[in-house]
Scaffold this active site. Structure first.
Site, PDB file in Angstrom:
ATOM      1  N   CYS A  80      52.224  64.225  35.561  1.00  0.00           N
ATOM      2  CA  CYS A  80      51.274  63.510  34.697  1.00  0.00           C
ATOM      3  C   CYS A  80      51.619  62.046  34.498  1.00  0.00           C
ATOM      4  O   CYS A  80      50.841  61.316  33.868  1.00  0.00           O
ATOM      5  CB  CYS A  80      51.194  64.210  33.343  1.00  0.00           C
ATOM      6  SG  CYS A  80      50.931  65.978  33.473  1.00  0.00           S
ATOM      7  N   HIS A 113      50.015  59.492  25.295  1.00  0.00           N
ATOM      8  CA  HIS A 113      49.891  60.578  26.265  1.00  0.00           C
ATOM      9  C   HIS A 113      49.042  61.684  25.643  1.00  0.00           C
ATOM     10  O   HIS A 113      48.141  62.207  26.282  1.00  0.00           O
ATOM     11  CB  HIS A 113      51.270  61.080  26.673  1.00  0.00           C
ATOM     12  CG  HIS A 113      51.246  62.004  27.843  1.00  0.00           C
ATOM     13  ND1 HIS A 113      50.696  61.645  29.055  1.00  0.00           N
ATOM     14  CD2 HIS A 113      51.685  63.285  27.999  1.00  0.00           C
ATOM     15  CE1 HIS A 113      50.797  62.659  29.910  1.00  0.00           C
ATOM     16  NE2 HIS A 113      51.383  63.664  29.285  1.00  0.00           N
ATOM     17  N   GLU A 128      55.796  63.003  20.761  1.00  0.00           N
ATOM     18  CA  GLU A 128      55.379  61.630  21.024  1.00  0.00           C
ATOM     19  C   GLU A 128      55.298  60.819  19.737  1.00  0.00           C
ATOM     20  O   GLU A 128      55.716  59.655  19.699  1.00  0.00           O
ATOM     21  CB  GLU A 128      54.030  61.613  21.744  1.00  0.00           C
ATOM     22  CG  GLU A 128      53.587  60.205  22.134  1.00  0.00           C
ATOM     23  CD  GLU A 128      52.391  60.181  23.069  1.00  0.00           C
ATOM     24  OE1 GLU A 128      52.099  59.095  23.616  1.00  0.00           O
ATOM     25  OE2 GLU A 128      51.746  61.230  23.256  1.00  0.00           O
ATOM     26  N   LYS A 132      42.306  61.642  26.081  1.00  0.00           N
ATOM     27  CA  LYS A 132      42.223  62.921  26.800  1.00  0.00           C
ATOM     28  C   LYS A 132      41.238  63.870  26.130  1.00  0.00           C
ATOM     29  O   LYS A 132      40.696  64.761  26.781  1.00  0.00           O
ATOM     30  CB  LYS A 132      43.603  63.568  26.888  1.00  0.00           C
ATOM     31  CG  LYS A 132      44.540  62.913  27.884  1.00  0.00           C
ATOM     32  CD  LYS A 132      45.862  63.673  27.970  1.00  0.00           C
ATOM     33  CE  LYS A 132      46.785  63.066  29.035  1.00  0.00           C
ATOM     34  NZ  LYS A 132      47.291  61.736  28.656  1.00  0.00           N
ATOM     35  N   HIS A 171      42.573  65.921  30.582  1.00  0.00           N
ATOM     36  CA  HIS A 171      43.863  65.511  31.149  1.00  0.00           C
ATOM     37  C   HIS A 171      43.710  65.472  32.666  1.00  0.00           C
ATOM     38  O   HIS A 171      43.603  66.505  33.322  1.00  0.00           O
ATOM     39  CB  HIS A 171      44.944  66.514  30.739  1.00  0.00           C
ATOM     40  CG  HIS A 171      46.343  66.050  31.031  1.00  0.00           C
ATOM     41  ND1 HIS A 171      46.631  65.086  31.969  1.00  0.00           N
ATOM     42  CD2 HIS A 171      47.537  66.423  30.498  1.00  0.00           C
ATOM     43  CE1 HIS A 171      47.943  64.896  32.013  1.00  0.00           C
ATOM     44  NE2 HIS A 171      48.508  65.683  31.123  1.00  0.00           N
ATOM     45  N   PHE A 230      55.833  66.514  32.899  1.00  0.00           N
ATOM     46  CA  PHE A 230      56.749  67.619  33.169  1.00  0.00           C
ATOM     47  C   PHE A 230      57.862  67.124  34.091  1.00  0.00           C
ATOM     48  O   PHE A 230      57.646  66.288  34.969  1.00  0.00           O
ATOM     49  CB  PHE A 230      56.011  68.769  33.860  1.00  0.00           C
ATOM     50  CG  PHE A 230      55.206  69.643  32.920  1.00  0.00           C
ATOM     51  CD1 PHE A 230      55.350  69.557  31.555  1.00  0.00           C
ATOM     52  CD2 PHE A 230      54.307  70.565  33.430  1.00  0.00           C
ATOM     53  CE1 PHE A 230      54.618  70.365  30.703  1.00  0.00           C
ATOM     54  CE2 PHE A 230      53.573  71.387  32.596  1.00  0.00           C
ATOM     55  CZ  PHE A 230      53.717  71.288  31.228  1.00  0.00           C
TER      56      PHE A 230
END
Length: 402
Positions: free
Chosen positions: A162, A294, A305, A326, A331, A390
């Site tokens: 991502c 994010h 975050e 998002k 996403h 990830f």
């Protein structure tokens, strides 16, 4: 070290198939998440996503191109056409030799791969399309963009889940800043909304069945999207000399690794990336007016975050606006940072902050101004774009009003 500016932008995403439409959707707080239309959708547990509706590739590409272009390549090439057209650049002579492309993608030609597996395993066919390999390879989009515009300088693909787009744009920034290239076409693209792609994400149990609500107390997971955004990063002196319109200036970039867990985010790793981008840009936290987070809508990501932002900015975050788009466009995995950079450009240029749509109730673990549901007018001089992937791959870009 050269200064780097953005002189062109293009996009295809679930909100719109151009930048103007995307800005309008952001400003109106529109959400493009809806029922999925993919083969075997009835076998999926997750049946919502942010798909690009009304996409007509045959209108934009020749028959020969369509034989070579997976959906993620189609998105990238079309977005690149918009960006290069807006920039006004023609890549000939020395400029062609000093211009390149770096794009991000996590899955590459996943639609091609899914269709080929279906043909071989489900339908019993013994042959696949002769161009399966060039269609599914991760560098396909970057390669076709380079060929479309004659970009003969540094060209490659970045794949860091991502964070792919932010890593790609960070590398493009460094290439222009260092003088290794005069112009870079950069961004990211993803088309992962296939049966196999969604089924794989279902296994992680991080997907929502009813919508994406970043930072909200009722959030219950992410929602996948698809699309691309592509930009022209250019040496500022070169852009000024030719009278180009400057959309924004890229002033800093940092990347870190959590080195801790393959799926769980790290507050420390994210904070080091945010602080690093500020340090690279020679900015103080108080200079930042907006962060495109994010903000995936999962319990762990949003909490972590927010903690990372507060670690860098301190307890006093008055005046700092943080939103996640998002919730509107889904996403987009490896392409998400590129589409989200558009929200930063809109904030800097137009003074419009894209909202976090779908927000219902405050979460004490996310005590920031998340610009809930409605866009906001605000004059912003500096914006950050966060991407935390990830594998503990973190990448943060800093932009300043051009």
């Amino acid at each position: 070290m050269r200064r780097v500016v953005i002189t062109g932008a293009g996009t295809v995403n679930a909100l719109a198939q151009d930048v103007v439409g995307t800005f309008a959707a952001f400003a109106n707080g529109r959400c493009a998440i809806g029922p999925l239309d993919v083969p075997d959708v009835e076998r999926l547990t997750i049946r919502i996503g942010a798909q690009v509706q009304g996409w007509q590739p045959e209108v934009h590409f020749s028959r020969g191109e369509l034989g070579l272009f997976d959906r993620f390549t189609q998105f990238a090439v079309y977005a690149a056409r918009q960006a290069v057209a807006q920039s006004g650049l023609v890549f000939q002579g020395d400029l062609a030799l000093e211009a390149g492309v770096v794009l991000g993608t996590a899955g590459g030609g996943l639609i091609t791969q899914d269709e080929s597996f279906r043909a071989v395993y489900a339908e019993g066919k013994n042959r696949v399309h002769p161009f399966v390999v060039p269609r599914l390879m991760h560098n396909a989009a970057a390669s076709h963009v380079s060929m479309a515009f004659g970009l003969q300088g540094p060209s490659f693909t970045v794949s860091t889940a991502c964070a792919s787009s932010n890593h790609a744009m960070g590398q493009a920034f460094h290439l222009v800043q260092s003088g290794a290239a005069r112009v870079m076409v950069t961004g990211g693209s993803e088309a992962m909304l296939s049966f196999g792609g969604i089924k794989a994400w279902e296994g992680l149990r991080v997907m929502s069945k009813d919508g994406c609500r970043p930072f909200c107390a009722t959030r219950n997971g992410m929602v996948q999207g698809e699309g691309a955004a592509v930009f022209v990063f250019e040496d500022r002196d070169h852009a000024v000399a030719r009278g180009a319109e400057i959309l924004a200036e890229v002033v800093g970039f940092a990347m870190t690794s959590d080195a801790s867990d393959i799926v769980m985010p790290s507050e420390a790793g994210a904070a080091r990336a945010i602080a690093g981008a500020l340090r690279d840009a020679k900015l103080a936290p108080g200079d930042v007016g907006y962060i495109n987070a994010h903000g995936t809508g999962t319990a762990a990501n949003d909490r972590t975050e927010c903690a990372a932002i507060m670690r860098v900015f301190g307890a006093d975050t008055d005046g700092l606006m943080v939103s996640s788009t998002k919730a509107a466009h889904g996403h987009i995995i490896g392409g998400t940072g590129a589409v989200e950079l558009l929200a930063c450009i809109m904030a800097l240029r137009d003074g419009v902050i894209a909202p976090t749509v779908g927000y219902v109730a405050a979460d004490p673990d996310c005590p920031l101004d998340v610009v809930p549901n409605e866009a906001r007018q605000a004059r912003v001089a500096v914006a950050l774009s966060n991407a935390f992937a990830f594998g503990g791959m973190n990448a943060v870009l800093a932009l300043r009003r051009g």
